[in-house]
Design a protein around this motif. Structure first.
Motif: not given
Length: 144
Positions: A81-89
């Motif tokens: 989340q901090l690196f904006r790699l993928r959304p947290l579902t």
């Protein structure tokens, strides 16, 4: 120390993923930033992987591995989340909570570890027919 190693492995795993994301956005070519991130991620993951062995001085291998793996998953969820790699579902959150609950239950209810093996006992176990057959099978599978 195993939980700390799991956090480090999770962090540097996300650093590696960010480096790959930057590379892919740049037409499959590394930029200066992605090269630096890739190097830092590889070195950090290796160092924290090795430091996870420190936990073996404090507890049995079964507990050390479970705690390290159980701390790596939440760390991956946080750092991705901090690196904006993928959304947290929703499923990610539920899976992380179930994993952490399992680690806590395992740590609390694992019981006392059995006595350690001496060198002769380890040699006897490794050289047993069942062990040699299993290791041979794994070796053959590795070759294919």
């Amino acid at each position: 120390s195993s939980a700390f190693a799991g956090l480090g492995i999770g962090f540097f795993g996300c650093v590696l993923s960010k480096a790959d994301q930057i590379r892919l956005l740049n037409g499959d070519q590394h930029t200066t930033l992605s090269k630096r991130l890739h190097s830092a991620g590889a070195i950090g993951s290796t160092i924290f992987g090795i430091t996870s062995l420190v936990g073996l001085f404090f507890g049995p291998v079964s507990l050390v591995v479970v705690v390290r793996a159980g701390s790596t998953l939440p760390a991956n969820a946080l750092f991705s989340q901090l690196f904006r790699l993928r959304p947290l579902t929703r499923n990610d959150v539920i899976g992380t909570m179930v994993t952490v609950s399992g680690v806590v239950c395992f740590a609390v209810f694992q019981g006392t570890p059995r006595a350690t093996f001496g060198p002769r006992e380890i040699s006897r176990l490794i050289l047993s027919r069942a062990s040699l057959a299993w290791l041979s099978l794994l070796f053959l599978l590795f070759l294919t």
